[in-house]
Scaffold this active site. Structure first.
Site, PDB file in Angstrom:
ATOM      1  N   LYS A 162       0.859  -1.191   0.000  1.00  0.00           N
ATOM      2  CA  LYS A 162       0.000   0.000   0.000  1.00  0.00           C
ATOM      3  C   LYS A 162       0.886   1.228   0.000  1.00  0.00           C
ATOM      4  CE  LYS A 162      -3.985  -2.158   0.373  1.00  0.00           C
ATOM      5  NZ  LYS A 162      -5.241  -1.993  -0.333  1.00  0.00           N
ATOM      6  N   LYS A 164      -2.179   1.445  -2.780  1.00  0.00           N
ATOM      7  CA  LYS A 164      -2.530   0.567  -3.908  1.00  0.00           C
ATOM      8  C   LYS A 164      -1.655   0.847  -5.128  1.00  0.00           C
ATOM      9  CE  LYS A 164      -7.312  -0.654  -4.690  1.00  0.00           C
ATOM     10  NZ  LYS A 164      -7.675  -1.564  -3.628  1.00  0.00           N
ATOM     11  N   LYS A 188       2.027  -9.261  -2.439  1.00  0.00           N
ATOM     12  CA  LYS A 188       1.353  -9.122  -3.733  1.00  0.00           C
ATOM     13  C   LYS A 188       1.136  -7.655  -4.077  1.00  0.00           C
ATOM     14  CE  LYS A 188      -3.264  -9.520  -3.936  1.00  0.00           C
ATOM     15  NZ  LYS A 188      -3.732  -8.148  -3.668  1.00  0.00           N
ATOM     16  N   ASP A 190      -1.332  -4.749  -5.463  1.00  0.00           N
ATOM     17  CA  ASP A 190      -2.775  -4.574  -5.367  1.00  0.00           C
ATOM     18  C   ASP A 190      -3.374  -4.812  -6.754  1.00  0.00           C
ATOM     19  OD1 ASP A 190      -5.125  -4.156  -3.956  1.00  0.00           O
ATOM     20  OD2 ASP A 190      -4.177  -2.616  -2.744  1.00  0.00           O
ATOM     21  N   GLU A 191      -4.688  -4.999  -6.789  1.00  0.00           N
ATOM     22  CA  GLU A 191      -5.309  -5.452  -8.040  1.00  0.00           C
ATOM     23  C   GLU A 191      -5.321  -4.378  -9.127  1.00  0.00           C
ATOM     24  OE1 GLU A 191      -6.921  -4.848  -5.238  1.00  0.00           O
ATOM     25  OE2 GLU A 191      -8.415  -3.357  -5.784  1.00  0.00           O
ATOM     26  N   HIS A 279      -6.861 -12.959  -7.882  1.00  0.00           N
ATOM     27  CA  HIS A 279      -7.661 -11.925  -7.202  1.00  0.00           C
ATOM     28  C   HIS A 279      -9.054 -11.916  -7.822  1.00  0.00           C
ATOM     29  CE1 HIS A 279      -8.863  -8.050  -5.542  1.00  0.00           C
ATOM     30  NE2 HIS A 279      -7.787  -8.096  -4.755  1.00  0.00           N
ATOM     31  N   ARG A 280     -10.056 -11.582  -6.998  1.00  0.00           N
ATOM     32  CA  ARG A 280     -11.445 -11.716  -7.490  1.00  0.00           C
ATOM     33  C   ARG A 280     -12.161 -10.379  -7.682  1.00  0.00           C
ATOM     34  NH1 ARG A 280     -15.238 -13.251  -2.287  1.00  0.00           N
ATOM     35  NH2 ARG A 280     -14.382 -11.672  -0.921  1.00  0.00           N
ATOM     36  N   HIS A 312      -8.715 -15.531  -3.554  1.00  0.00           N
ATOM     37  CA  HIS A 312      -9.440 -14.720  -2.569  1.00  0.00           C
ATOM     38  C   HIS A 312     -10.885 -15.219  -2.440  1.00  0.00           C
ATOM     39  CE1 HIS A 312      -6.840 -10.901  -2.435  1.00  0.00           C
ATOM     40  NE2 HIS A 312      -6.165 -11.783  -3.174  1.00  0.00           N
ATOM     41  N   LYS A 319     -13.234  -5.937   5.785  1.00  0.00           N
ATOM     42  CA  LYS A 319     -13.910  -4.742   5.265  1.00  0.00           C
ATOM     43  C   LYS A 319     -14.907  -5.018   4.143  1.00  0.00           C
ATOM     44  CE  LYS A 319     -10.612  -3.261   1.659  1.00  0.00           C
ATOM     45  NZ  LYS A 319      -9.545  -2.351   1.260  1.00  0.00           N
ATOM     46  N   SER A 352      -8.770 -11.752   2.907  1.00  0.00           N
ATOM     47  CA  SER A 352      -8.145 -10.445   2.705  1.00  0.00           C
ATOM     48  C   SER A 352      -9.205  -9.358   2.668  1.00  0.00           C
ATOM     49  CB  SER A 352      -7.386 -10.484   1.377  1.00  0.00           C
ATOM     50  OG  SER A 352      -6.701  -9.291   1.148  1.00  0.00           O
ATOM     51  N   GLN A 374      -4.224 -12.075   4.708  1.00  0.00           N
ATOM     52  CA  GLN A 374      -3.527 -10.926   4.124  1.00  0.00           C
ATOM     53  C   GLN A 374      -3.933  -9.621   4.785  1.00  0.00           C
ATOM     54  OE1 GLN A 374      -2.899 -12.255  -0.507  1.00  0.00           O
ATOM     55  NE2 GLN A 374      -4.358 -10.668  -0.074  1.00  0.00           N
ATOM     56  N   ALA A 375      -2.980  -8.747   4.913  1.00  0.00           N
ATOM     57  CA  ALA A 375      -3.293  -7.400   5.403  1.00  0.00           C
ATOM     58  C   ALA A 375      -2.479  -6.378   4.636  1.00  0.00           C
ATOM     59  CB  ALA A 375      -2.977  -7.302   6.892  1.00  0.00           C
ATOM     60  N   GLY A 376      -3.164  -5.341   4.164  1.00  0.00           N
ATOM     61  CA  GLY A 376      -2.482  -4.202   3.544  1.00  0.00           C
ATOM     62  C   GLY A 376      -2.399  -3.106   4.592  1.00  0.00           C
ATOM     63  N   GLY A 377      -3.540  -2.400   4.775  1.00  0.00           N
ATOM     64  CA  GLY A 377      -3.617  -1.365   5.806  1.00  0.00           C
ATOM     65  C   GLY A 377      -3.261  -1.912   7.184  1.00  0.00           C
TER      66      GLY A 377
HETATM   67  C1  RUB Z   1      -6.726  -5.397   0.772  1.00  0.00           C
HETATM   68  C2  RUB Z   1      -7.379  -5.114  -0.514  1.00  0.00           C
HETATM   69  C3  RUB Z   1      -7.677  -6.280  -1.414  1.00  0.00           C
HETATM   70  C4  RUB Z   1      -8.950  -6.871  -0.917  1.00  0.00           C
HETATM   71  C5  RUB Z   1      -9.848  -7.629  -1.868  1.00  0.00           C
HETATM   72  O1  RUB Z   1      -6.252  -4.221   1.417  1.00  0.00           O
HETATM   73  O2  RUB Z   1      -7.687  -4.004  -0.848  1.00  0.00           O
HETATM   74  O3  RUB Z   1      -7.708  -5.952  -2.731  1.00  0.00           O
HETATM   75  O4  RUB Z   1      -8.443  -7.821  -0.082  1.00  0.00           O
HETATM   76  O5  RUB Z   1     -10.879  -8.205  -1.123  1.00  0.00           O
HETATM   77  P1  RUB Z   1      -6.457  -3.966   2.977  1.00  0.00           P
HETATM   78  P2  RUB Z   1     -11.332  -9.730  -1.290  1.00  0.00           P
HETATM   79  O6  RUB Z   1      -5.818  -5.105   3.709  1.00  0.00           O
HETATM   80  O7  RUB Z   1      -5.784  -2.654   3.249  1.00  0.00           O
HETATM   81  O8  RUB Z   1      -7.940  -3.902   3.215  1.00  0.00           O
HETATM   82  O9  RUB Z   1     -10.183 -10.587  -0.917  1.00  0.00           O
HETATM   83  O10 RUB Z   1     -12.484  -9.836  -0.349  1.00  0.00           O
HETATM   84  O11 RUB Z   1     -11.724  -9.906  -2.707  1.00  0.00           O
END
Ligand code: RUB
Length: 431
Positions: A162, A164, A188, A190-191, A279-280, A312, A319, A352, A374-377
């Site tokens: 992050k 993103k 990874k 970000d998407e 990623h989904r 995912h 969130k 995630s 997984q954790a970004g923030g």
């Molecule tokens: C995670 C993030 C990913 C989501 C996708 O960032 O933005 O793209 O995990 O969600 P953070 P999912 O950890 O900062 O929220 O896995 O539900 O499709």
């Protein structure tokens, strides 16, 4: 419904051979028609019928190709669950693959004016179809072998760099280095990060892999990095090759924007010898409405067939999805990905989205240890920075795996204590 339609497009359950059909389960809401009539509309439209009788249907067509409604369970008046068998003869499994299956079992039916709502809940495949797929190249065991967790079998910790987008390759590599030194197993993109000018793929991979080589020499640990190679189908192999030529030890692709065949193209290419992280993003356009669309179970089955090593599937707390989250469905999806499915290797489920240390125990207790969390923030937002954030997440995983309450564990683990103080013991939401 005419008697002829009923006879052509329905069958008794004992007449259906699961090896001779693809079986689809739908939730349906008929518009002033019963669910069996709704099912017949779907079976007809998606096999040999249309809105009126046609004089061109031969005896062979009517005998061999109709899809058949063979089970129904009424829930309330015009709503309920139906099962439809689509005969293998309707398809050329080898040529058509997943796209052709979807054109039929998830095709025109979603726009039918006879249906208020319709949701494809599940698909079951005959072994003849599954045998054409190679599935994941690495699977859970293969990825664990690369990371070195075959014995302790703890959940893997992943991070999403992050912000993103926006960091340049050197900055990205610095963040990756800090996260890896703090204890993540997997990094990874970000998407939404692919090959933008501010962070070109080749340069980014070079810098990140140099940083991860440093981590290897300083700690002995292998950390995987999956750059996002989401692109047009005709450019996918080339972009993946750029990432591999610069040292990538995993690849990532956004399956819904790119299509299931993009995952298959990468997974079944013998020259690509790294795990594929899937990623989904965009899935919720299909999966979010409980009455209409396509379920995550269907998407997950297709990703495993196509060869995703990690996918995912969502969090038990995080969130995305908020209150509508259906934990039971998530558990059954993850069980499918981890369980036996013909001879195909298992896919690692990835939890995630909004995860931080406080939310680790509920995710691990609900979803089990064969999980990439997984954790970004939740890592890069730690008040003391990325490295400490990653350590706090690892501590939360250790606490969860050992059954120690988080607040108890935090008494002797400062990084975790700071995280708990910062984010509190509550559920977060981005709403
Ligand atoms: C995670 C993030 C990913 C989501 C996708 O960032 O933005 O793209 O995990 O969600 P953070 P999912 O950890 O900062 O929220 O896995 O539900 O499709």
């Amino acid at each position: 419904m005419s008697e002829r339609s009923f006879n052509v497009f329905t069958a008794r359950a004992e007449q259906i051979d699961p090896e001779a059909n693809i079986i689809a389960t739908y939730y349906v809401e008929g518009k002033d028609i019963s669910i069996v009539e709704a099912g017949v509309k779907i079976a007809a439209e998606e096999s040999i019928g249309t809105w009126t009788e046609v004089s061109t249907a031969t005896e062979w067509i009517v005998k061999n190709l109709p899809a058949k409604v063979f089970e129904h369970k009424v829930q309330d008046k015009n709503t309920g669950i139906i099962k439809i068998a689509y005969p293998n003869t309707l398809f050329d499994f080898e040529t058509g693959g997943i796209p052709h299956i979807l054109s039929i079992v998830a095709g025109n039916l979603f726009g039918s004016s006879s249906l208020q709502n319709v949701r494809l809940l599940d698909l079951e495949f005959p072994s003849e179809f599954v045998s054409l797929f190679k599935g994941p190249k690495f699977g859970i065991e293969g990825v664990r072998k690369l990371i070195g967790t075959l014995d302790d079998r703890r959940p893997h910790l992943g991070t999403i760099i992050k912000p993103k987008v926006g960091l340049n390759p050197k900055e990205t590599a610095n963040v990756a280095y800090e996260a890896a030194m703090g204890g993540v197993d997997f990094i990874k993109d970000d998407e939404t990060l692919t090959n933008q000018k501010f962070c070109p793929l080749a340069d980014r991979v070079t810098h990140v892999m140099t940083a991860l080589d440093r981590v290897k020499s300083e700690t002995g640990r292998t950390v995987l990095y999956s750059p996002d190679v989401t692109t047009e189908t005709y450019k996918l192999r080339d972009l993946a090759q750029v990432a591999l030529d610069h040292g990538a030890n995993a690849l990532m692709v956004d399956v819904i924007p790119c299509g299931f065949s993009a995952v298959r193209l990468l997974a079944e290419d013998p020259s690509i010898k790294v795990p594929i992280h899937v990623h989904r993003c965009m899935h919720a356009a299909m999966t979010r409405n409980p009455k209409h669309g396509i379920s995550m179970m269907v998407i997950s089955k297709l990703v495993r067939l196509a060869g995703g090593d990690q996918f995912h599937t969502g969090t038990a707390a995080g969130k995305m999805g908020g209150k509508e989250k259906k934990i039971e469905e998530l558990i059954s999806i993850n069980d499918f990905l981890k369980g036996r499915f013909y001879r195909l290797k298992a896919t690692f489920p990835v939890a995630s989205g909004g995860v931080h240390p406080t939310l680790v125990p509920i995710n691990v207790l609900t979803l089990g240890k064969d999980l990439v969390i997984q954790a970004g923030g939740g890592i890069h937002g730690h008040p003391e920075g990325t490295r400490v954030g990653a350590t706090a997440m690892r501590q939360a995983i250790d606490a969860a795996v050992n059954g120690v309450p988080l607040e108890e564990y935090a008494k002797t683990h400062r990084e975790l204590a700071v995280a708990i103080k910062h984010w509190g013991m509550k559920f977060v939401s981005d709403d």
